[in-house]
Design a protein around this motif. Structure first.
Motif, PDB file in Angstrom:
ATOM      1  N   SER A 120     -22.880  13.347  27.828  1.00 28.40           N
ATOM      2  CA  SER A 120     -22.723  12.075  27.959  1.00 28.40           C
ATOM      3  C   SER A 120     -22.012  11.792  26.517  1.00 28.40           C
ATOM      4  O   SER A 120     -21.224  10.750  25.635  1.00 28.40           O
ATOM      5  CB  SER A 120     -24.013  11.067  27.323  1.00 28.40           C
ATOM      6  N   LEU A 121     -21.223  12.788  25.360  1.00 28.67           N
ATOM      7  CA  LEU A 121     -20.981  12.842  24.302  1.00 28.67           C
ATOM      8  C   LEU A 121     -18.854  13.005  24.402  1.00 28.67           C
ATOM      9  O   LEU A 121     -18.611  14.154  25.167  1.00 28.67           O
ATOM     10  CB  LEU A 121     -21.766  13.965  23.041  1.00 28.67           C
ATOM     11  N   GLU A 122     -18.893  12.043  23.639  1.00 31.46           N
ATOM     12  CA  GLU A 122     -16.891  12.163  23.328  1.00 31.46           C
ATOM     13  C   GLU A 122     -17.185  12.718  22.012  1.00 31.46           C
ATOM     14  O   GLU A 122     -17.577  12.130  20.788  1.00 31.46           O
ATOM     15  CB  GLU A 122     -16.635  10.637  23.794  1.00 31.46           C
ATOM     16  N   ILE A 123     -16.248  13.906  22.212  1.00 30.79           N
ATOM     17  CA  ILE A 123     -16.133  14.823  20.886  1.00 30.79           C
ATOM     18  C   ILE A 123     -15.182  14.846  20.569  1.00 30.79           C
ATOM     19  O   ILE A 123     -13.831  15.458  21.649  1.00 30.79           O
ATOM     20  CB  ILE A 123     -16.907  15.930  20.679  1.00 30.79           C
ATOM     21  N   ILE A 124     -14.682  14.464  18.618  1.00 30.84           N
ATOM     22  CA  ILE A 124     -13.003  14.144  18.352  1.00 30.84           C
ATOM     23  C   ILE A 124     -12.772  15.170  17.589  1.00 30.84           C
ATOM     24  O   ILE A 124     -13.861  15.230  16.325  1.00 30.84           O
ATOM     25  CB  ILE A 124     -12.431  12.900  18.810  1.00 30.84           C
ATOM     26  N   CYS A 125     -12.433  16.156  17.630  1.00 32.26           N
ATOM     27  CA  CYS A 125     -11.995  17.450  16.702  1.00 32.26           C
ATOM     28  C   CYS A 125     -10.308  17.594  16.191  1.00 32.26           C
ATOM     29  O   CYS A 125      -9.979  17.700  16.939  1.00 32.26           O
ATOM     30  CB  CYS A 125     -11.950  18.748  17.421  1.00 32.26           C
ATOM     31  N   ILE A 181     -10.294  24.291  25.921  1.00 31.66           N
ATOM     32  CA  ILE A 181     -11.180  23.901  26.576  1.00 31.66           C
ATOM     33  C   ILE A 181     -11.186  22.739  26.443  1.00 31.66           C
ATOM     34  O   ILE A 181     -11.940  21.525  26.480  1.00 31.66           O
ATOM     35  CB  ILE A 181     -12.269  24.201  25.807  1.00 31.66           C
ATOM     36  N   ALA A 182      -9.941  22.299  25.465  1.00 28.43           N
ATOM     37  CA  ALA A 182      -9.637  20.940  25.518  1.00 28.43           C
ATOM     38  C   ALA A 182      -9.562  19.481  26.757  1.00 28.43           C
ATOM     39  O   ALA A 182      -8.708  20.191  27.922  1.00 28.43           O
ATOM     40  CB  ALA A 182      -8.715  20.727  24.524  1.00 28.43           C
TER      41      ALA A 182
END
Length: 150
Positions: free
Chosen positions: A123-128, A140-141
């Motif tokens: 459920s988490l949108e992750i921005i790096c 993996i992006a």
């Protein structure tokens, strides 16, 4: 492409903003504002900038929480602390601003960051973000945005 990315409703995604040009933190901030307007909780974790330029944003956007690396803290402990907070399922968006720079400086290992990204809630949108991104993360992006000078 950037416009589509900012408008897109993303869940369970890993997004990467990288490059030598300025604007990565501004892109993250735009994503944070978009999510906060939808009353979603955002955790912005900075591995470099202190977000002083954005202090007004945090005053008017109660759905956005920020963490900035304390001067006396180690990067690894800070990353672990931020990861524990993000895993509480309280947040919809996690921004790891400058995390790739910490990997580049060998303050964090590729495997540490990869393990977190691989085990994060769907459920988490992750921005790096970072100036350089390690090849492992490009693989993996779900979304990749390169900012170039010029």
């Amino acid at each position: 492409m950037i416009r589509q990315l900012l408008e897109k409703e993303a869940f369970g995604m890993v997004e990467i903003y990288y490059g030598e040009a300025n604007g990565k933190t501004r892109l993250c901030t735009g994503t944070a504002i978009r999510a906060a307007l939808k009353k979603k909780n955002v955790l912005m974790v900075s591995f470099g900038e202190d977000y002083d330029d954005y202090s007004g944003l945090f005053e008017i956007a109660p759905h956005i929480t920020r963490l900035t690396l304390p001067a006396n803290a180690g990067v690894r402990e800070y990353f672990d602390h931020a990861a524990r907070i993000a895993m509480t399922f309280r947040y919809s968006v996690l921004i790891l601003d400058g995390v790739f720079d910490s990997v580049e400086k060998q303050q964090l290992s590729i495997s540490e960051v990869d393990e977190f990204l691989s085990n994060a809630p769907d459920s988490l949108e992750i921005i790096c973000t970072g100036e350089k991104v390690q090849e492992r993360f490009l693989k993996i992006a779900d979304e990749i945005v390169e900012l170039r000078k010029g």
